[in-house]
Write a protein that holds these residues in place. Structure first.
Motif, mmCIF file in Angstrom:
data_model
loop_
_atom_site.group_PDB
_atom_site.id
_atom_site.type_symbol
_atom_site.label_atom_id
_atom_site.label_comp_id
_atom_site.label_asym_id
_atom_site.label_seq_id
_atom_site.Cartn_x
_atom_site.Cartn_y
_atom_site.Cartn_z
ATOM 1 N N MET A 4 0.827 -1.205 0.000
ATOM 2 C CA MET A 4 0.000 0.000 0.000
ATOM 3 C C MET A 4 0.858 1.251 0.000
ATOM 4 O O MET A 4 1.925 1.290 0.579
ATOM 5 C CB MET A 4 -0.907 0.014 1.232
ATOM 6 C CG MET A 4 -1.938 -1.086 1.219
ATOM 7 S SD MET A 4 -2.432 -1.522 2.879
ATOM 8 C CE MET A 4 -0.916 -2.202 3.535
ATOM 9 N N SER A 5 0.372 2.266 -0.672
ATOM 10 C CA SER A 5 1.058 3.550 -0.665
ATOM 11 C C SER A 5 0.394 4.454 0.371
ATOM 12 O O SER A 5 -0.807 4.394 0.585
ATOM 13 C CB SER A 5 0.968 4.214 -2.049
ATOM 14 O OG SER A 5 -0.375 4.375 -2.440
ATOM 15 N N THR A 6 1.210 5.284 1.025
ATOM 16 C CA THR A 6 0.677 6.189 2.037
ATOM 17 C C THR A 6 -0.115 7.308 1.381
ATOM 18 O O THR A 6 0.362 7.948 0.446
ATOM 19 C CB THR A 6 1.830 6.811 2.854
ATOM 20 O OG1 THR A 6 2.602 5.766 3.415
ATOM 21 C CG2 THR A 6 1.294 7.706 3.955
ATOM 22 N N SER A 67 -9.090 4.490 -5.062
ATOM 23 C CA SER A 67 -8.958 3.580 -3.926
ATOM 24 C C SER A 67 -10.307 3.100 -3.388
ATOM 25 O O SER A 67 -10.414 1.993 -2.855
ATOM 26 C CB SER A 67 -8.171 4.252 -2.798
ATOM 27 O OG SER A 67 -8.840 5.416 -2.343
ATOM 28 N N PRO A 202 -3.522 9.002 7.385
ATOM 29 C CA PRO A 202 -2.828 7.947 6.631
ATOM 30 C C PRO A 202 -2.614 6.686 7.447
ATOM 31 O O PRO A 202 -2.655 5.577 6.904
ATOM 32 C CB PRO A 202 -1.488 8.593 6.249
ATOM 33 C CG PRO A 202 -1.322 9.750 7.155
ATOM 34 C CD PRO A 202 -2.703 10.226 7.487
ATOM 35 N N SER A 203 -2.417 6.820 8.762
ATOM 36 C CA SER A 203 -2.248 5.639 9.602
ATOM 37 C C SER A 203 -3.517 4.788 9.604
ATOM 38 O O SER A 203 -3.461 3.560 9.459
ATOM 39 C CB SER A 203 -1.902 6.053 11.031
ATOM 40 O OG SER A 203 -1.788 4.923 11.874
ATOM 41 N N ILE A 206 -3.992 2.948 6.206
ATOM 42 C CA ILE A 206 -3.102 1.784 6.070
ATOM 43 C C ILE A 206 -3.587 0.639 6.948
ATOM 44 O O ILE A 206 -3.625 -0.521 6.524
ATOM 45 C CB ILE A 206 -1.649 2.179 6.414
ATOM 46 C CG1 ILE A 206 -1.088 3.090 5.316
ATOM 47 C CG2 ILE A 206 -0.776 0.936 6.547
ATOM 48 C CD1 ILE A 206 0.276 3.668 5.628
ATOM 49 N N ASP A 209 -6.582 -1.086 5.294
ATOM 50 C CA ASP A 209 -6.220 -2.025 4.234
ATOM 51 C C ASP A 209 -5.690 -3.328 4.812
ATOM 52 O O ASP A 209 -6.034 -4.419 4.342
ATOM 53 C CB ASP A 209 -5.170 -1.400 3.314
ATOM 54 C CG ASP A 209 -5.787 -0.521 2.249
ATOM 55 O OD1 ASP A 209 -5.056 -0.098 1.340
ATOM 56 O OD2 ASP A 209 -7.003 -0.247 2.303
ATOM 57 N N LEU A 210 -4.870 -3.229 5.845
ATOM 58 C CA LEU A 210 -4.324 -4.431 6.472
ATOM 59 C C LEU A 210 -5.426 -5.248 7.147
ATOM 60 O O LEU A 210 -5.387 -6.480 7.140
ATOM 61 C CB LEU A 210 -3.247 -4.050 7.483
ATOM 62 C CG LEU A 210 -1.938 -3.525 6.882
ATOM 63 C CD1 LEU A 210 -1.041 -2.957 7.969
ATOM 64 C CD2 LEU A 210 -1.213 -4.635 6.122
ATOM 65 N N GLY A 258 -5.067 2.959 14.455
ATOM 66 C CA GLY A 258 -4.184 3.906 13.770
ATOM 67 C C GLY A 258 -3.644 4.947 14.733
ATOM 68 O O GLY A 258 -2.470 5.326 14.669
#
Length: 302
Positions: A4-6, A67, A202-203, A206, A209-210, A258
């Motif tokens: 994944m991109s931030t 996204s 952003p945290s 991410i 997605d995880l 996050g």
């Protein structure tokens, strides 16, 4: 594994521009939809595959889709598969006493054979919901199948699959997903407290997605925490099925996880803010978010 991109921090500035009145209306609507979803929770809709999630994420990246498409596509596919399996079960049962009974083993084989087609169809439909002019065309799906060495379908087959998925879902494609709840709650947090750390956004994305890629492991661990018992096949009770269907709980826990990563000193503040907005107990948010952090930490350390 999908890489994944931030997200760019410009996204944080954008979500701070949502008006309070609109946010309040949005929150009320999403809370209502969440309660409806919990009330009608179906365990079949809550059977998750990490392989399918990873394939959808990577395929959306291959097509350079927005996204949001990957989250909608996964929701469409999982709902389709649940209803499709129920339909086929009924068909097998109805044919048992006829001269031409159907074998469930044969049906399962067909479902497996069509998995990639149905997944690509879900991505195609999600891309159309996201954009009227930048979406996947049947010709692109055919080309993708040829490149990846999968079973090749013509444009007619692709279109027929679209119709099948839409009919199975009674044309109700544009439904909420956990990502929408995360986005909404982040908007609320940044609006209520403009000093909220920019890196929370952003945290959380991410972590989300995880979580999508490891939902079964996370909910298996949560089950053990909630019940004090190990996970065994078919041992989920009705209460836990409703927990799995609770997108608001999942969203606040993703954001809290996050926050635990990037702003641990202010973690309790975020927990309290999420409680005030959603009325979900702080201890429940804390418990679920720590499960997420622990499971993801173990996976990333491997």
């Amino acid at each position: 594994m999908h890489i994944m991109s931030t997200p760019h921090l410009i996204d944080v500035k954008n979500i701070r521009q949502v008006s309070s009145d609109l946010l309040e209306e949005w929150l009320f609507d999403m809370a209502k939809k969440n309660q409806e979803r919990i009330s009608s929770a179906n365990s079949l809709e809550l059977e998750w595959s990490s392989d399918v999630a990873e394939f959808i994420f990577n395929t959306c990246e291959y097509f350079k889709l927005d996204s949001g498409v990957k989250y909608s596509a996964l929701e469409i596919y999982e709902r389709f598969l649940a209803y499709h399996v129920l339909e086929l079960h009924r068909s097998v049962k109805d044919r048992q006493e006829t001269d031409k009974p159907l074998s469930w083993e044969v049906i399962e084989g067909r479902i497996t054979e069509q998995t990639i087609l149905r997944v690509l169809t879900s991505i195609e439909l999600a891309s159309k919901l996201n954009s009227h002019y930048e979406h996947i065309m049947p010709s692109q799906v055919v080309e993708f199948l040829e490149k990846t060495g999968g079973k090749v379908y013509g444009k007619t087959g692709i279109c027929n699959s679209e119709i099948r998925v839409m009919k199975t879902l009674n044309y109700k494609l544009n439904v909420s997903n956990p990502a929408l709840y995360v986005e909404m709650l982040l908007c609320v947090l940044y609006t209520n407290d403009p000093n909220t750390d920019d890196f929370l956004y952003p945290s959380a994305i991410i972590v989300m997605d995880l979580v999508y890629l490891n939902r079964k492991k996370i909910y298996d661990r949560l089950y053990e925490v909630v019940t004090g018992m190990p996970v065994m096949e078919n041992n989920e009770n009705e209460t836990f099925v409703k927990i799995k269907a609770d997108y608001m709980l999942l969203a606040v826990s993703i954001i809290a996880a996050g926050a635990h990563i990037v702003m641990k000193d202010n973690w309790s503040t975020i927990l309290e803010q999420l409680h005030q907005v959603t009325r979900i107990l702080s201890k429940d948010i804390k418990s679920f978010s720590l499960v997420i952090v622990d499971v993801l930490s173990a996976i990333l350390d491997q």
